[in-house]
Design an enzyme around this catalytic site. Structure first.
Site, PDB file in Angstrom:
ATOM      1  N   CYS A  12       0.873  -1.172   0.000  1.00  0.00           N
ATOM      2  CA  CYS A  12       0.000   0.000   0.000  1.00  0.00           C
ATOM      3  C   CYS A  12       0.915   1.228   0.000  1.00  0.00           C
ATOM      4  O   CYS A  12       2.126   1.129   0.224  1.00  0.00           O
ATOM      5  CB  CYS A  12      -0.890  -0.010   1.238  1.00  0.00           C
ATOM      6  N   HIS A  73       2.524   2.691  11.204  1.00  0.00           N
ATOM      7  CA  HIS A  73       1.460   2.746  12.217  1.00  0.00           C
ATOM      8  C   HIS A  73       1.495   4.006  13.073  1.00  0.00           C
ATOM      9  O   HIS A  73       0.510   4.334  13.728  1.00  0.00           O
ATOM     10  CB  HIS A  73       1.633   1.593  13.226  1.00  0.00           C
ATOM     11  N   HIS A 123      -3.840  -2.547  18.972  1.00  0.00           N
ATOM     12  CA  HIS A 123      -3.101  -2.364  17.717  1.00  0.00           C
ATOM     13  C   HIS A 123      -2.181  -1.141  17.852  1.00  0.00           C
ATOM     14  O   HIS A 123      -2.601  -0.107  18.373  1.00  0.00           O
ATOM     15  CB  HIS A 123      -4.094  -2.153  16.567  1.00  0.00           C
ATOM     16  N   GLU A 125      -1.266   1.144  15.886  1.00  0.00           N
ATOM     17  CA  GLU A 125      -1.818   2.393  15.330  1.00  0.00           C
ATOM     18  C   GLU A 125      -2.761   3.049  16.342  1.00  0.00           C
ATOM     19  O   GLU A 125      -2.755   4.273  16.524  1.00  0.00           O
ATOM     20  CB  GLU A 125      -2.578   2.080  14.032  1.00  0.00           C
ATOM     21  N   CYS A 190      -8.838   3.524   5.411  1.00  0.00           N
ATOM     22  CA  CYS A 190      -8.025   3.613   4.196  1.00  0.00           C
ATOM     23  C   CYS A 190      -8.543   2.559   3.217  1.00  0.00           C
ATOM     24  O   CYS A 190      -8.872   1.449   3.612  1.00  0.00           O
ATOM     25  CB  CYS A 190      -6.576   3.342   4.575  1.00  0.00           C
ATOM     26  N   SER A 219      -3.255 -11.452   8.112  1.00  0.00           N
ATOM     27  CA  SER A 219      -4.718 -11.573   8.000  1.00  0.00           C
ATOM     28  C   SER A 219      -5.203 -10.981   6.680  1.00  0.00           C
ATOM     29  O   SER A 219      -6.138 -11.497   6.080  1.00  0.00           O
ATOM     30  CB  SER A 219      -5.416 -10.939   9.194  1.00  0.00           C
ATOM     31  N   ASN A 220      -4.558  -9.922   6.178  1.00  0.00           N
ATOM     32  CA  ASN A 220      -5.064  -9.358   4.920  1.00  0.00           C
ATOM     33  C   ASN A 220      -4.770 -10.290   3.742  1.00  0.00           C
ATOM     34  O   ASN A 220      -5.554 -10.369   2.793  1.00  0.00           O
ATOM     35  CB  ASN A 220      -4.636  -7.886   4.717  1.00  0.00           C
ATOM     36  N   SER A 262       1.677  -6.031   2.397  1.00  0.00           N
ATOM     37  CA  SER A 262       3.054  -6.022   2.910  1.00  0.00           C
ATOM     38  C   SER A 262       4.003  -6.811   2.004  1.00  0.00           C
ATOM     39  O   SER A 262       5.147  -7.062   2.381  1.00  0.00           O
ATOM     40  CB  SER A 262       3.118  -6.659   4.303  1.00  0.00           C
TER      41      SER A 262
HETATM   42 FE1  F3S Z   1      -1.261   1.362   4.141  1.00  0.00          FE
HETATM   43 FE2  F3S Z   1      -1.473   3.737   5.199  1.00  0.00          FE
HETATM   44 FE3  F3S Z   1      -3.573   2.490   4.336  1.00  0.00          FE
HETATM   45  S1  F3S Z   1      -0.099   2.137   5.847  1.00  0.00           S
HETATM   46  S2  F3S Z   1      -3.167   0.342   4.634  1.00  0.00           S
HETATM   47  S3  F3S Z   1      -1.895   3.224   3.092  1.00  0.00           S
HETATM   48  S4  F3S Z   1      -3.402   3.663   6.196  1.00  0.00           S
END
Ligand code: F3S
Length: 283
Positions: A12, A73, A123, A125, A190, A219-220, A262
């Site tokens: 991302c 985060h 978490h 964040e 997001c 998990s994603n 990731s």
């Molecule tokens: Fe990535 Fe930022 Fe969204 S780290 S998942 S672009 S909030």
């Protein structure tokens, strides 16, 4: 065999930016220490480790000559100050979408309003965001936890960046019962996770096999796999190209590829190259 990539896949924006910032620091000759793992991908962490990037758990482990990295985060203002006092250089790779949540929380707290953040309290964040409104913020997972909240003063409701939209809106609606004041609802989710799932779903119906590249514990990535499986039985979650088994591809003409947020591009390129190099017996 034709290899097709989903329209949205892999890093991302925030993770890509964080990795680039670390690489710039490495290129400048810095000894880089990330507070917490920079990203949840073992192969990318090993690659960065080979460039001298190490992970520390606490600011106290960072020495003056080292460059401290705040990952995407984000952290609390307290931790940020601690890092700045210990290290000669701090690279703040907080994702701008997370910074936005932090600023909204700080602003509401400065106006003596309550801040409700919908997300997981443990978490990183969320811990960081709460630090921007320590005496005013509550973090709740979903609407089932609304009953435990006190009466709220002109609440601001925001979300962890990666939660489901439905959870956020249902919770925000329920929170209205906790105040007679005006409620400000700001959707700070997001779209990266959803975009990757939507793109995988769109491609899954058009291919005979699908590879999702990502960590087994991510998990994603697992969610991406289940989205693909809904339409494509032969969907596999792999971490590296080595896990591709030719026997799984018998009779496959079109193969889809996607990757979790990731997963670095070089790992994706290796998978695509391997798939493109496979010569299946023609039928
Ligand atoms: Fe990535 Fe930022 Fe969204 S780290 S998942 S672009 S909030």
């Amino acid at each position: 065999m034709k290899v097709l990539l989903a329209d949205e896949y892999g890093f991302c924006f925030g993770v890509e930016r964080a990795v680039e910032m670390v690489e710039e620091a490495v290129a400048a000759g810095d000894t880089v220490r990330s507070l917490g793992p920079l990203i949840h991908n073992d192969q990318e962490m090993q690659r960065l480790a080979s460039q001298g990037v190490a992970t520390v758990e606490l600011p106290i482990q960072i020495t003056r000559s080292e460059t401290a990295v705040i990952r995407a985060h984000g952290v609390t203002p307290e931790v940020q100050r601690d890092l700045e006092s210990r290290s000669s250089k701090v690279v703040d790779a907080t994702c701008p979408f997370v910074t936005r949540v932090q600023r909204l929380a700080a602003r509401a707290a400065s106006e003596d309003r309550h801040v409700i953040v919908v997300g997981s309290p443990d978490h990183p964040e969320m811990i960081g965001v709460k630090g921007y409104a320590p005496d005013h913020a509550f973090i709740i997972k979903d609407e089932s936890e609304v009953a435990g909240l006190p009466r709220l003063k002109r609440p601001l409701i925001v979300s962890q960046t990666t939660i489901k939209a439905q959870t956020f809106f249902d919770t925000a609606e329920a929170i209205k019962s906790k105040t007679d004041d005006e409620v400000e609802i700001v959707n700070t989710i997001c779209s990266a996770t959803r975009d990757r799932q939507d793109a995988a779903r769109a491609l899954a119906g058009e291919v005979d096999a699908f590879y999702v590249i990502g960590g087994n514990h991510s998990s994603n990535s697992r969610k991406l796999l289940s989205v693909c499986k809904e339409q494509c039985d032969k969907s596999f979650l792999i971490e590296t190209a080595d896990e591709i088994k030719e026997e799984d591809l018998a009779g496959v003409e079109r193969v889809g590829v996607t990757a979790g947020a990731s997963t670095p591009k070089w790992l994706i390129d290796q998978v695509v190259a391997k798939l493109e190099g496979i010569n299946l017996p023609s039928h």
